[in-house]
Design a protein around this motif. Structure first.
Motif, PDB file in Angstrom:
ATOM      1  N   ASN A 149      13.753  -8.100  -2.434  1.00 37.70           N
ATOM      2  CA  ASN A 149      12.871  -7.340  -3.041  1.00 37.70           C
ATOM      3  C   ASN A 149      11.725  -6.799  -1.847  1.00 37.70           C
ATOM      4  O   ASN A 149      11.145  -6.044  -2.179  1.00 37.70           O
ATOM      5  CB  ASN A 149      12.099  -8.388  -4.050  1.00 37.70           C
ATOM      6  CG  ASN A 149      12.832  -8.296  -5.089  1.00 37.70           C
ATOM      7  OD1 ASN A 149      13.686  -7.650  -5.448  1.00 37.70           O
ATOM      8  ND2 ASN A 149      12.439  -9.071  -6.207  1.00 37.70           N
ATOM      9  N   TRP A 150      11.807  -7.686  -0.745  1.00 33.06           N
ATOM     10  CA  TRP A 150      10.723  -7.309   0.368  1.00 33.06           C
ATOM     11  C   TRP A 150      11.140  -6.555   1.341  1.00 33.06           C
ATOM     12  O   TRP A 150      10.578  -6.416   2.297  1.00 33.06           O
ATOM     13  CB  TRP A 150      10.138  -8.486   0.896  1.00 33.06           C
ATOM     14  CG  TRP A 150       9.177  -9.422   0.157  1.00 33.06           C
ATOM     15  CD1 TRP A 150       7.801  -9.283   0.116  1.00 33.06           C
ATOM     16  CD2 TRP A 150       9.367 -10.223  -1.132  1.00 33.06           C
ATOM     17  NE1 TRP A 150       7.162 -10.359  -0.525  1.00 33.06           N
ATOM     18  CE2 TRP A 150       8.108 -10.540  -1.522  1.00 33.06           C
ATOM     19  CE3 TRP A 150      10.374 -10.600  -1.767  1.00 33.06           C
ATOM     20  CZ2 TRP A 150       7.893 -11.648  -2.698  1.00 33.06           C
ATOM     21  CZ3 TRP A 150      10.221 -11.664  -2.870  1.00 33.06           C
ATOM     22  CH2 TRP A 150       9.022 -11.940  -3.252  1.00 33.06           C
ATOM     23  N   HIS A 151      12.679  -6.023   1.059  1.00 37.54           N
ATOM     24  CA  HIS A 151      13.062  -5.177   2.066  1.00 37.54           C
ATOM     25  C   HIS A 151      12.542  -3.757   1.723  1.00 37.54           C
ATOM     26  O   HIS A 151      12.818  -2.987   2.615  1.00 37.54           O
ATOM     27  CB  HIS A 151      14.708  -5.141   2.071  1.00 37.54           C
ATOM     28  CG  HIS A 151      15.056  -6.319   2.576  1.00 37.54           C
ATOM     29  ND1 HIS A 151      16.512  -6.544   2.839  1.00 37.54           N
ATOM     30  CD2 HIS A 151      14.521  -7.634   3.005  1.00 37.54           C
ATOM     31  CE1 HIS A 151      16.864  -7.649   3.327  1.00 37.54           C
ATOM     32  NE2 HIS A 151      15.703  -8.534   3.323  1.00 37.54           N
ATOM     33  N   GLN A 152      11.689  -3.618   0.556  1.00 32.75           N
ATOM     34  CA  GLN A 152      11.418  -2.272   0.450  1.00 32.75           C
ATOM     35  C   GLN A 152       9.692  -2.440   0.253  1.00 32.75           C
ATOM     36  O   GLN A 152       9.381  -3.589  -0.197  1.00 32.75           O
ATOM     37  CB  GLN A 152      11.848  -1.682  -1.022  1.00 32.75           C
ATOM     38  CG  GLN A 152      13.426  -1.440  -0.841  1.00 32.75           C
ATOM     39  CD  GLN A 152      13.977  -1.260  -2.003  1.00 32.75           C
ATOM     40  OE1 GLN A 152      13.619  -1.992  -3.273  1.00 32.75           O
ATOM     41  NE2 GLN A 152      14.808  -0.249  -2.369  1.00 32.75           N
ATOM     42  N   ILE A 153       8.944  -1.269   0.343  1.00 34.87           N
ATOM     43  CA  ILE A 153       7.585  -1.292   0.169  1.00 34.87           C
ATOM     44  C   ILE A 153       7.104  -0.987  -1.205  1.00 34.87           C
ATOM     45  O   ILE A 153       7.489   0.234  -1.616  1.00 34.87           O
ATOM     46  CB  ILE A 153       6.989  -0.635   1.300  1.00 34.87           C
ATOM     47  CG1 ILE A 153       7.368  -1.075   2.726  1.00 34.87           C
ATOM     48  CG2 ILE A 153       5.393  -0.492   0.996  1.00 34.87           C
ATOM     49  CD1 ILE A 153       6.865   0.025   3.756  1.00 34.87           C
ATOM     50  N   TYR A 154       6.440  -1.804  -1.914  1.00 35.96           N
ATOM     51  CA  TYR A 154       6.028  -1.329  -3.230  1.00 35.96           C
ATOM     52  C   TYR A 154       4.934  -0.135  -3.221  1.00 35.96           C
ATOM     53  O   TYR A 154       3.891  -0.497  -2.378  1.00 35.96           O
ATOM     54  CB  TYR A 154       5.454  -2.342  -4.274  1.00 35.96           C
ATOM     55  CG  TYR A 154       4.946  -2.080  -5.464  1.00 35.96           C
ATOM     56  CD1 TYR A 154       5.851  -1.607  -6.448  1.00 35.96           C
ATOM     57  CD2 TYR A 154       3.501  -1.732  -5.775  1.00 35.96           C
ATOM     58  CE1 TYR A 154       5.465  -0.818  -7.237  1.00 35.96           C
ATOM     59  CE2 TYR A 154       3.026  -1.435  -6.830  1.00 35.96           C
ATOM     60  CZ  TYR A 154       3.945  -0.932  -7.734  1.00 35.96           C
ATOM     61  OH  TYR A 154       3.578  -0.524  -8.849  1.00 35.96           O
ATOM     62  N   MET A 155       5.189   1.075  -3.738  1.00 38.29           N
ATOM     63  CA  MET A 155       4.287   1.997  -3.499  1.00 38.29           C
ATOM     64  C   MET A 155       3.707   2.356  -4.905  1.00 38.29           C
ATOM     65  O   MET A 155       4.583   2.753  -5.942  1.00 38.29           O
ATOM     66  CB  MET A 155       5.044   3.476  -3.042  1.00 38.29           C
ATOM     67  CG  MET A 155       5.692   3.229  -1.779  1.00 38.29           C
ATOM     68  SD  MET A 155       4.456   2.869  -0.646  1.00 38.29           S
ATOM     69  CE  MET A 155       3.774   4.369  -0.364  1.00 38.29           C
ATOM     70  N   PRO A 156       2.293   2.130  -5.100  1.00 38.04           N
ATOM     71  CA  PRO A 156       1.892   2.490  -6.397  1.00 38.04           C
ATOM     72  C   PRO A 156       2.115   3.782  -6.911  1.00 38.04           C
ATOM     73  O   PRO A 156       1.943   4.628  -6.184  1.00 38.04           O
ATOM     74  CB  PRO A 156       0.277   1.955  -6.332  1.00 38.04           C
ATOM     75  CG  PRO A 156       0.190   1.421  -4.893  1.00 38.04           C
ATOM     76  CD  PRO A 156       1.439   1.627  -4.250  1.00 38.04           C
TER      77      PRO A 156
END
Lengths: 377, 281
Positions: free
Chosen positions: A191-198
């Motif tokens: 899950n942390w391999h991608q950046i969460y973008m609002p």
């Protein structure tokens, strides 16, 4: 009454409770701690620090420094005894202690250390040619690229004679950043391999996230360090930042991280109380580097990298002004600001210290609120 | 013996440097802050360089010098408005602020060049640094990298006759001083073709030949200036023939061997009037 509340709300009472405990614990210890700092002469020295030439800064000479130890110790001890979670809290605490340790060495060397000798490139080249000891000449030739690196990075720091040198700081901060990247990329899961973008879901940048994390940790730690230049400024801005991180962690279901952030905010309330002008003590590099590192890793751990520019807004602005000033000075030979970072520019422009600090608090708080709002999407 | 061309028009009888360049010279003569002190001379071979800002290397504009002085005054707890022009100049010198000769020439000619061509002077005068890094630095920091030698280089300017001189041209001394290692540059600010009647008010009133009066501005320090007296100033040269060293040099009301600028001109290995490329336009 808490029996009737949903479990998540009950978690919130724990978070607030820990913040209060951290605040009270440090409040009890603080007066004694200040006396200890004074007793051992751990106070701010002139050391050629140009900022102390400013009228408002003059009175800060001999103010106890390393007050950040109070915050760092409160966070570490409370977390170790009541919130030790191998999944989420031990690496942030490790990164914080590593960064704080670097800051502590810098603070102590600035007070008690002798002048650090730095050879120029020309001197090194001369020694390589003429030194009577052949082995020493060979050694200097081998480490010449390192000498070039040292001299190059020293451009970006202020002229210093004491303390940890810029290249040494950057090396240790790189280690802290690498530790963070290792934990987030390899230990926390995919899950942390991608950046969460609002507003937009997730952004994948592949392996580039590793150097990005290292860069963020280094930049954030230095940004908080740079902002710690006026009484109450960094402390007052860190409280809403860690408060927001606690809220975001709680919303995302990371209770242990929420407690860690709440404890930090609580301890910072006490710190800021004693740091408001005229300061009883100052944070020092031990606090600013440690808390800067903690801020970065805690934001990354709840996958809130995208809102970091908002919740650490004024820290990043301060650091950016230093970068811009450095580029202007060294590349174009001109000042962009009267003095960097921004708080000194405003002070030289005629703002009082109190006005500068409070306006920065207000702007920062506003951006933190916007950041939280964005982060909730 | 130089003779004036009888076809010279009235306009050509007195040529003066353009408005922006003139304003730049005036700004150095009385800096735009406080009691408007004269800008001191900055000896770039004697002073230690404090940092990499061009203003502390003797290459700043009047505005940059004023801003730097204001910052230094804050640190020194000095109120600029309370200082007389002389005291303010002393404060500038004590803080290593001033302008060197090539820095002054660069900014004045840059103002002139911008007004005339819309371009910067570095588009016509190339620094002599070579290599990638040197070239890049020369491009990014032209004021620091265009010195007297660059102004006097064949690829940037051409030597002209005295009779062709016009405002915006420069007079360069190469290899002057006791050890013949100093260079110096003057900016020509006005050229006046004088008839015999005009010259009756001048220093050389007994001469009957027609002549040219060249006015110049520069930043310089005479030994007689002491610690505080040096700086940007104006002077004039009354030309009698094709040799600049036969002319009458007048500055601070001093002529002859007492005039240190003239002494420097005489000591120079090479002295010439040169026209920077843009001044042909």
């Amino acid at each position: 009454m808490t029996d009737f509340l949903p479990s998540q709300i009950q978690g919130l009472t724990d978070i607030i409770g820990f913040a209060v405990i951290a605040c009270l614990t440090s409040l009890v210890v603080a007066p004694l701690f200040i006396r200890l700092l004074q007793h051992f002469g751990i106070t701010r020295q002139e050391n050629g620090d140009r900022t102390l030439g400013l009228e408002s800064q003059e009175e800060k000479v001999n103010t106890p420094i390393m007050g950040g130890v109070l915050v760092i110790a409160t966070i570490a001890i409370l977390t170790y005894f009541f919130n030790w979670d191998r999944s989420y809290t031990w690496v942030p605490i490790g990164v914080m202690l590593l960064s704080a340790g670097l800051g502590a060495i810098d603070d102590l060397l600035n007070i008690f250390g002798g002048n650090r000798r730095q050879r120029s490139l020309a001197q090194t080249k001369t020694l390589i040619c003429v030194h009577k000891n052949l082995l020493f000449r060979i050694w200097l030739a081998i480490i010449f690229p390192w000498t070039i690196l040292k001299r190059t990075v020293s451009i970006f720091g202020s002229k210093q004679r004491k303390g940890v040198l810029v290249h040494e700081k950057l090396f240790l901060q790189f280690l802290a950043g690498a530790m963070t990247a290792w934990w987030i990329y390899w230990k926390l899961g995919e899950n942390w391999h991608q950046i969460y973008m609002p507003f937009d879901g997730y952004l994948s940048i592949g392996g580039w996230i590793v150097p990005l994390i290292i860069l963020i940790v280094m930049f954030t730690a230095n940004a908080v360090n740079i902002s710690d230049g006026m009484d109450g400024l960094a402390g007052g801005m860190l409280i809403p930042t860690f408060g927001a991180l606690a809220f975001m962690a709680w919303i995302s279901g990371y209770d242990s991280l929420a407690i860690l952030n709440a404890v930090t905010a609580g301890a910072l309330v006490t710190y800021t109380y004693f740091n408001i002008k005229p300061a009883r003590f100052q944070m020092g590099d031990v606090g600013s580097l440690g808390l800067g590192g903690l801020l970065a890793i805690n934001a990354l751990a709840i996958n809130s990298m995208a809102i970091l520019p908002f919740i650490a807004f004024m820290f990043y602005v301060e650091a950016t002004t230093v970068v811009i000033q450095s580029i202007g000075r060294h590349v174009f030979g001109r000042r962009v600001f009267l003095m960097a970072p921004l708080h000194h520019h405003l002070e030289l422009s005629g703002w009082s210290e109190e006005k500068t600090i409070m306006r920065m608090w207000v702007v920062h708080l506003g951006m933190v609120i916007i950041g939280v709002w964005i982060g909730l999407h | 013996m130089h003779k004036i061309n009888p076809e010279k028009t009235e306009a050509k009888m007195r040529q003066k440097i353009s408005g922006n360049a003139c304003a730049m010279i005036d700004a150095y003569l009385s800096l735009p802050f406080g009691t408007r002190p004269n800008c001191p001379y900055f000896n770039n071979r004697r002073q230690k360089i404090r940092g990499s800002l061009r203003v502390v290397k003797g290459k700043g504009t009047p505005t940059e010098i004023a801003e730097e002085c204001a910052i230094d005054a804050k640190f020194a707890r000095v109120k600029i408005v309370d200082l007389s022009a002389d005291k303010l100049k002393e404060f500038l010198i004590a803080n290593d602020l001033g302008i060197d000769c090539s820095g002054f020439a660069y900014h004045v000619l840059n103002a002139l060049c911008k007004e005339r061509t819309g371009k910067n002077v570095q588009d016509f005068v190339k620094p002599l640094r070579t290599g990638f890094i040197g070239g890049l630095l020369g491009h990014l920091r032209p004021a620091e990298n265009i010195g007297v030698i660059a102004f006097a280089h064949e690829k940037n300017s051409t030597a002209i006759k005295i009779s062709e001189a016009k405002p915006g041209d420069v007079i360069v001394f190469i290899g002057t001083g006791n050890d013949k290692t100093y260079n110096h540059i003057l900016v020509i600010t006005a050229v006046e073709y004088m008839d015999k009647l005009d010259r009756n008010n001048d220093t050389d009133k007994n001469s009957t030949c027609e002549s040219i009066r060249i006015s110049y501005a520069h930043s310089y320090a005479w030994p007689s200036d002491g610690i505080w007296g040096h700086g940007v100033r104006k002077g004039e040269i009354l030309i009698h023939n094709d040799n600049l060293l036969d002319a009458t040099w007048k500055e601070k009301g001093v002529t002859g061997n007492e005039n240190y600028t003239f002494e420097s001109a005489k000591n120079a290995r090479e002295i010439s009037i040169r026209r920077i490329k843009f001044n042909y336009l």
